[in-house]
Design an enzyme around this catalytic site. Structure first.
Site, PDB file in Angstrom:
ATOM      1  N   ASP A 108     -13.023 111.247  36.022  1.00  0.00           N
ATOM      2  CA  ASP A 108     -14.305 111.943  36.093  1.00  0.00           C
ATOM      3  C   ASP A 108     -15.148 111.536  37.295  1.00  0.00           C
ATOM      4  OD1 ASP A 108     -13.764 113.319  33.747  1.00  0.00           O
ATOM      5  OD2 ASP A 108     -14.854 111.915  32.472  1.00  0.00           O
ATOM      6  N   LYS A 141     -22.437 113.989  32.308  1.00  0.00           N
ATOM      7  CA  LYS A 141     -21.838 115.325  32.351  1.00  0.00           C
ATOM      8  C   LYS A 141     -21.454 115.769  30.949  1.00  0.00           C
ATOM      9  CE  LYS A 141     -17.421 114.194  31.331  1.00  0.00           C
ATOM     10  NZ  LYS A 141     -16.741 114.667  30.092  1.00  0.00           N
TER      11      LYS A 141
END
Length: 285
Positions: A135, A11
């Protein structure tokens, strides 16, 4: 199902705002997460007992220090299954701000759930992931999302227009804890553009690439660049070579540059790879 292979996508943060320190020692954030095509690959198969993790590619631990191992151990202790063998091909640069470990944990939660028919929903897997890292819930869901709290409170967003990216990871890692301590002490003076989250959200909903580009930013950049000046040098190099914008990934030290198209991205990358071997061309998903 006896064997299952899954990608574990990294990401970037299109915008990252630090809202303040929490009583638990973490920080409240508001960030727009975005999945990228760069991925590790994990294969899951049944075994008689225990958790066996084998790795290739970039060197990573094969025991409880590895988030994929810990994700499997968490599901095994909470929901019960005999044993799982995990083969991890590691390709996302380590300690780069790209959520490589979190992505592996998320893929493990998804893979073990499917392999052993545990019946957990994506929301339940995301909640399990929150215990492993901030995350991980986003990496379970993927795509484009607004994260609040530590990043685990997610609101899904429409997909982005494709952005071609040049990721540059210097040879060193950074301490996320040290970066946040630096933020707590005060970011100091900087000429960097601040993230414009509201503009970014509006642009994403309209599919407005120019608006998205204009709103990119990361509150932690000023701190990391002060602690590690080479991060700023990478940003400037990307821009000099033709990137439209250059923004640090997470708490760093990797930086992503946005290119006009794939050909431009590959040209920029070819110019940086001699200095920074971990330079990778990828795109948003």
């Amino acid at each position: 199902m006896d064997v299952l292979t899954l990608p574990a996508y990294g990401k970037i943060n299109l915008t990252l705002k630090v809202l303040g320190r929490r009583s638990d020692g973490y920080h409240n954030l508001s960030t727009i997460f975005q999945s990228i095509a760069l991925a590790d690959r994990l294969t899951f198969s049944r075994c008689r007992e225990g958790i066996r993790l084998e790795t290739s590619g970039l060197p990573v631990p094969q025991g409880p220090e590895n988030l994929a191992y810990r994700a499997a151990a968490r599901l095994q202790s909470r929901y019960g299954f005999p044993g799982v063998r995990i083969t991890l091909k590691k390709q996302i640069p380590l300690a780069a701000g790209l959520a490589g470990g979190s992505a592996d944990a998320a893929a493990t939660l998804i893979g073990v759930n499917a392999l052993f028919n545990l019946g957990l929903t994506p929301g339940q897997l995301a909640r399990e992931g929150a215990a492993l890292g901030s995350d991980v819930p986003f990496c379970v869901i993927g795509g484009t999302a607004l994260g609040r709290g530590r990043g685990e409170e997610l609101s899904l967003l429409p997909p982005l227009p494709t952005l071609w990216l040049v990721l540059v990871k210097p040879s060193f890692g950074v301490s996320t804890a040290a970066v946040y301590r630096g933020w707590d002490a005060g970011p100091g003076q900087t000429t960097m553009e601040a993230p414009d989250e509201e503009r970014a959200l509006e642009a994403i909903r309209r599919g407005d690439r120019a608006g998205i580009m204009a709103s990119l930013g990361n509150d932690l950049e000023a701190v990391t660049c002060r602690l590690y000046p080479e991060v700023m040098a990478i940003k400037m190099r990307l821009l000099a070579e033709g990137a439209e914008r250059a923004v640090m990934c997470g708490s760093g030290p990797a930086v992503f540059g946005v290119a006009a198209d794939g050909e431009t991205a590959r040209r920029i990358a070819s110019r940086l790879q001699e200095t920074y071997p971990e330079t990778i061309v990828t795109r948003t998903l």
